[in-house]
Design an enzyme around this catalytic site. Structure first.
Site, short mmCIF file in Angstrom:
data_model
loop_
_atom_site.label_atom_id
_atom_site.label_comp_id
_atom_site.label_asym_id
_atom_site.label_seq_id
_atom_site.Cartn_x
_atom_site.Cartn_y
_atom_site.Cartn_z
N HIS A 196 -0.37 15.69 -26.32
CA HIS A 196 -0.40 14.38 -25.97
C HIS A 196 -1.90 13.23 -26.56
O HIS A 196 -1.72 12.60 -26.83
CB HIS A 196 -0.44 14.28 -24.59
CG HIS A 196 0.81 14.40 -24.11
ND1 HIS A 196 1.50 15.73 -23.82
CD2 HIS A 196 1.95 13.91 -23.06
CE1 HIS A 196 3.02 15.80 -23.66
NE2 HIS A 196 2.85 14.82 -23.39
N LYS B 203 3.63 11.11 -11.39
CA LYS B 203 2.34 10.37 -12.44
C LYS B 203 2.98 9.16 -13.13
O LYS B 203 3.76 9.18 -13.25
CB LYS B 203 2.09 10.85 -13.50
CG LYS B 203 0.61 11.89 -13.68
CD LYS B 203 0.36 12.49 -15.14
CE LYS B 203 -0.77 13.08 -14.81
NZ LYS B 203 -0.98 13.47 -16.60
N GLU C 75 -4.25 16.61 -11.18
CA GLU C 75 -4.65 17.07 -13.18
C GLU C 75 -6.29 17.41 -12.60
O GLU C 75 -6.80 16.41 -13.35
CB GLU C 75 -4.13 16.32 -13.66
CG GLU C 75 -4.19 16.67 -15.15
CD GLU C 75 -4.11 15.83 -16.31
OE1 GLU C 75 -4.86 15.26 -16.92
OE2 GLU C 75 -2.90 15.47 -16.55
N ARG D 131 -3.06 21.33 -14.64
CA ARG D 131 -2.05 20.06 -14.49
C ARG D 131 -2.04 19.99 -16.11
O ARG D 131 -1.47 19.53 -16.65
CB ARG D 131 -1.75 19.38 -13.73
CG ARG D 131 -1.07 18.03 -14.06
CD ARG D 131 -0.66 18.05 -12.83
NE ARG D 131 0.53 16.68 -13.73
CZ ARG D 131 1.22 15.43 -12.47
NH1 ARG D 131 0.77 15.22 -11.27
NH2 ARG D 131 2.39 15.16 -13.06
N ASN E 237 0.14 18.57 -21.30
CA ASN E 237 -0.39 17.33 -21.80
C ASN E 237 -0.47 18.15 -23.38
O ASN E 237 -1.13 17.23 -24.54
CB ASN E 237 -2.28 16.62 -21.72
CG ASN E 237 -2.11 16.10 -20.27
OD1 ASN E 237 -0.64 14.99 -20.52
ND2 ASN E 237 -2.36 16.43 -19.75
N HIS F 94 8.06 8.02 -27.57
CA HIS F 94 7.23 9.14 -26.96
C HIS F 94 6.59 10.32 -27.39
O HIS F 94 5.67 11.47 -28.21
CB HIS F 94 7.14 9.36 -25.60
CG HIS F 94 5.98 9.41 -24.72
ND1 HIS F 94 4.20 9.95 -24.93
CD2 HIS F 94 6.04 11.29 -23.99
CE1 HIS F 94 4.07 10.73 -24.60
NE2 HIS F 94 4.77 11.42 -23.92
N ARG G 11 0.67 -1.13 -0.14
CA ARG G 11 0.03 -0.12 -0.17
C ARG G 11 1.30 1.16 -0.05
O ARG G 11 0.43 2.20 0.12
CB ARG G 11 -1.16 -0.04 1.45
CG ARG G 11 -2.44 -1.20 1.07
CD ARG G 11 -3.54 -0.59 2.28
NE ARG G 11 -4.21 -1.83 1.66
CZ ARG G 11 -3.93 -3.34 2.64
NH1 ARG G 11 -3.23 -3.62 3.54
NH2 ARG G 11 -5.07 -3.80 2.20
N GLU H 103 9.96 17.69 -25.17
CA GLU H 103 8.61 18.08 -23.78
C GLU H 103 9.07 19.57 -23.76
O GLU H 103 8.54 20.25 -23.31
CB GLU H 103 9.09 16.77 -22.71
CG GLU H 103 8.47 15.36 -22.97
CD GLU H 103 7.09 16.00 -23.16
OE1 GLU H 103 6.48 16.68 -22.62
OE2 GLU H 103 6.72 14.37 -23.04
N LYS I 27 7.38 22.79 -14.34
CA LYS I 27 6.69 21.22 -13.78
C LYS I 27 6.28 21.09 -12.27
O LYS I 27 5.11 21.28 -12.23
CB LYS I 27 7.11 20.41 -14.33
CG LYS I 27 6.22 19.28 -14.31
CD LYS I 27 6.22 17.63 -15.32
CE LYS I 27 5.43 16.84 -14.55
NZ LYS I 27 5.33 16.26 -15.44
N HIS J 135 -0.65 9.99 -28.25
CA HIS J 135 -0.90 8.59 -27.21
C HIS J 135 -2.52 8.08 -28.62
O HIS J 135 -2.27 6.77 -28.50
CB HIS J 135 -1.77 9.07 -26.17
CG HIS J 135 -0.75 9.65 -24.74
ND1 HIS J 135 -2.11 10.35 -24.05
CD2 HIS J 135 0.18 9.77 -25.05
CE1 HIS J 135 -0.43 10.46 -22.98
NE2 HIS J 135 0.11 9.81 -23.49
#
Length: 368
Positions: free
Chosen positions: A253, A148, A242, A246, A250, A270, A126, A190, A232, A257
């Site tokens: 993206h 993330k 997000e 935030r 993206n 990427h 956990r 990026e 960032k 993606h």
């Protein structure tokens, strides 16, 4: 940056009790002063891959203090390995070693290793400690910062994961000396993103210094990494999970993606897919009346200068894009949410793009 480009510099991700530092500079890996403060206990597992291990695993281990129980796990390389099966290998190794809740995972590698090791840490017993030691430009300026973590699903990138912050991010800029040119360009995508979404002055600096960045100029890279991480960190501190600002990170993206998922993870890097996605977002912003043709050309020019692709895959139809984009995590209430540009340096979340406008852009966008 400090007066000397060789002096390590530290930024802070301000998240209250979960705040953590980003240390940036040459020669950090292998120096015990930088890792020791962030270890939760005596049990440490270094997670890396077959490409990075021969280059930096020994140096990373040398940077750990004496008296620890250290294990190493070397996974296959590549985006195609970013799966639950790979994360299970991390959990299996932790359990086989008898690691407890005071263990620490060290993610040594690019974004794939960082995301998987972070997700394994988020779930093991956990939640246990982990430290990001990114060795690619893309991971240094983006995926290692912000918490993330996760893995890909055949139907969508990063669809399974958790927010789990590291205890620290250790960026040794010397690791970029072994980075292949294609990976460097992917990371520059990026970096360019930060200028486009939030810092027009940084974007202008990148336009002037792109040759130096591609030539691995130490001072230019240090400045680009620090400014990207600062932007960032600022955004993550405002919106950790997000819910708002935030999402601007993206830019490109949603399109990118879709390319990665359609082409098969790993065929496009990427950053390459994000670069094309940012050009698509700029072109769509022009269609909505926000950007001029000259501003879209400016985006295209800096991406070209970074040696990034400027066209979508030849075998990817409009419906291929739309079907995958409808699964994007940013979407709410069946509304497609895109990050677009009101101006270079000024991004926004937009969920009112007419489908026919988006489809027309996708149909007319260059293919290769």
């Amino acid at each position: 940056m400090s007066d000397s480009q060789d002096a390590p510099h530290t930024l802070q991700v301000a998240l209250g009790e979960r705040s953590y530092p980003i240390h940036i500079g040459p020669g950090l890996l292998g120096d015990p002063r930088w890792l020791a403060p962030y270890l939760a206990g005596r049990q440490v597992m270094i997670v890396t891959n077959e490409t990075v291990a021969p280059l930096y695993l020994e140096r990373c281990r040398a940077g750990l203090p004496d008296g620890l129980e250290v294990r190493e796990l070397v996974l296959p390389d590549g985006e195609a390995t970013k799966t639950l099966a790979s994360v299970e290998r991390i959990w299996d190794a932790l359990l086989a070693a008898g690691f407890n809740r005071r263990c620490t995972l060290i993610a040594l590698g690019g974004g794939v290793i960082g995301d998987m090791a972070g997700f394994a840490a988020a779930c093991y017993q956990r939640g246990v400690a982990f430290v990001q030691v990114p060795t690619t430009l893309l991971a240094q300026v983006d995926s290692s910062v912000g918490g993330k973590t996760g893995v890909n699903h055949p139907r969508g990138k990063n669809m399974i994961g958790a927010f789990w912050q590291p205890r620290a991010v250790l960026i040794d800029t010397d690791t970029l000396a072994t980075l292949p040119p294609r990976e460097l360009s992917a990371g520059l995508a990026e970096v360019i993103k930060y200028g486009l979404i939030r810092d027009a002055d940084f974007l202008a600096w990148l336009e002037e210094e792109m040759g130096a960045l591609r030539g691995l100029d130490a001072a230019a890279l240090a400045r680009a990494i620090e400014r990207s991480c600062a932007l960032k960190a600022e955004i993550v501190a405002e919106d950790e999970t997000e819910q708002g600002v935030r999402a601007l990170l993206n830019l490109g993206h949603t399109f990118g993606h879709a390319i990665e998922a359609h082409q098969g993870y790993g065929h496009w890097l990427h950053g390459e897919a994000v670069g094309v996605g940012m050009l698509m977002a700029a072109a769509l912003s022009q269609r909505l009346g926000w950007l001029t043709a000259g501003e879209v050309e400016r985006v295209r020019t800096i991406l070209e200068a970074a040696a990034l692709p400027l066209a979508a895959p030849a075998d990817m139809a409009v419906e291929d894009f739309l079907d995958i984009m409808r699964l994007d995590k940013k979407n709410l209430d069946s509304r497609l949410r895109l990050i677009l540009l009101r101006a270079p340096g000024d991004a926004c979340v937009h969920d009112e793009t007419p489908t026919e406008t988006l489809a027309a852009l996708l149909a007319e966008f260059p293919r290769r």
